[in-house]
Design an enzyme around this catalytic site. Sequence first.
Site, mmCIF file in Angstrom:
data_model
loop_
_atom_site.group_PDB
_atom_site.id
_atom_site.type_symbol
_atom_site.label_atom_id
_atom_site.label_comp_id
_atom_site.label_asym_id
_atom_site.label_seq_id
_atom_site.Cartn_x
_atom_site.Cartn_y
_atom_site.Cartn_z
ATOM 1 N N LYS A 9 2.252 -6.900 9.786
ATOM 2 C CA LYS A 9 2.881 -7.139 11.085
ATOM 3 C C LYS A 9 3.295 -5.869 11.805
ATOM 4 O O LYS A 9 3.312 -5.822 13.027
ATOM 5 C CB LYS A 9 4.122 -8.010 10.891
ATOM 6 N N ARG A 10 3.642 -4.885 11.006
ATOM 7 C CA ARG A 10 4.147 -3.697 11.699
ATOM 8 C C ARG A 10 3.037 -2.963 12.459
ATOM 9 O O ARG A 10 3.314 -2.115 13.289
ATOM 10 C CB ARG A 10 4.919 -2.824 10.710
#
Length: 477
Positions: free
Chosen positions: A240-241
């Site tokens: 996600k980052r």
Amino acid sequence: MEVRTRFAPSPTGFLHVGGARTALYSWLYARHNNGKFVLRIEDTDRERSTQPAIDAILEAMKWTGLNWDEGPFYQTKRFDRYNQVIDELLEKGLAYKCYCTKEELEKRHAEQVARKEKPRYDGHCRDSQEAHSPDEPYCVRFKNPKEGKVKFHDLVRGDIEFDNAELDDLIIRRTDGTPTYNFCVVIDDWDMKITHVVRGEDHINNTPRQINIYKALGAPIPEFAHVSMILGDDGAKLSKRHGAVSVMQYRDDGYLPEALLNYLVRLGWGHGDQEIFTMDEMINLFGLDAISKSASAFNTEKLKWVNNQYIKSLPPKRVAEELVWQMNHLGIDYSKGPSLEELVTALAERSHTLREMAEQSRYFYEEYEDYDAAAVKKWFKSDSLEALERCKAILEQIPENEWVADKLHPVVEQVGAQMDVKLGKVGMPLRIAVTGRGTSPEIGITMQLIGRERCLKRIDRTMEYLKQKAANQAQQQ
Ligand code: GLU
């Protein structure tokens, strides 16, 4: 023999791009070979599997167009079948009941660690003659061969082998009676007559265990193709980052499913230097042997480029279908203005995503609230009012049925000639007047799509604004 592939997600979350690429490769291989593509939901982990995740996966599969021929099959609905096979293995002596308690296992585990051995089940109950009462809890373990090797030819990674000595006797049924994951996968792939298992490389270690189970069952062993990871642009596992990882997030961000699939197919597979593939080309050209062994890095800029190619080249009608979601999401009432197909045609060139396209489109459907400050500062000068007055005088003479780009476009040149100024000094104030901003498609098509009445009103409004501005400035001096 008919080629049969499958996609078998565990519904513990949304469909991420890595899963989508695996699904795509599996789907393409089936389509390329006129075979069948099966969808199976691996929901045996009841604690981590959720209905919202199942729904999200199905939604993403539908959105991408990766249609399945059979399924979705749910493992939780097949427990009777798994248990039936486990009972058969027990009867044949190919599996055994293990009565070792948790404490015993932990103790032996600790001893192995102390001896610097690789911790594994030591086979205590494998040949045990101990007597047990019928109500004593047990799990069932598969009798893995103790010697020899498990070899297989991975269609992506080549020959792979594991020593049986490395593999312990896998639990296939837990003490609570539920079958375990590696066992269910084999029974499913067998029952579903899967010929090619395409999956993530994180499953390579499961493969020798599964092959031994196939052998014990006398079941045909499918071919395997283990696909590499997708990494972020910094080389770490995609997460996600790095930005969006969920397939549906890409829909929300304004990507076309065609573009996402095209991007994903190239991420780890290629055909010469070709970047853009129609779906038919992908199907015709795809092969598992051309899948890359190494991990690929996800690059959002490239995806944007691919998306723009698709926005420009797909029929506007198709792009418009996808644009509906964005318009609804932004709350733009697109019934009050040009058709979405017209909008797509006008904005395709300048839009990398449908989100951008929708965001740029408001002034076609709604009154703008305020002028873009930077555009005002740059383009509204002392002669802008006169430019607009002159534009208006000509535009007013153009009737509704002639309000088309070809007729509107020359107005800027006419006024430029009248005033003997550069075209920007006319075109830009006019653009700001009709759109509120400093960028838009070509001014003729922009005015055509906004419509006669709206354009003239907005020019009036802007002339008022410029007069007011001039008056304020005069007052301040
Ligand atoms: N359910 C597994 C996963 O989601 C896939 C297993 C397989 O393809 O064999 O990772």
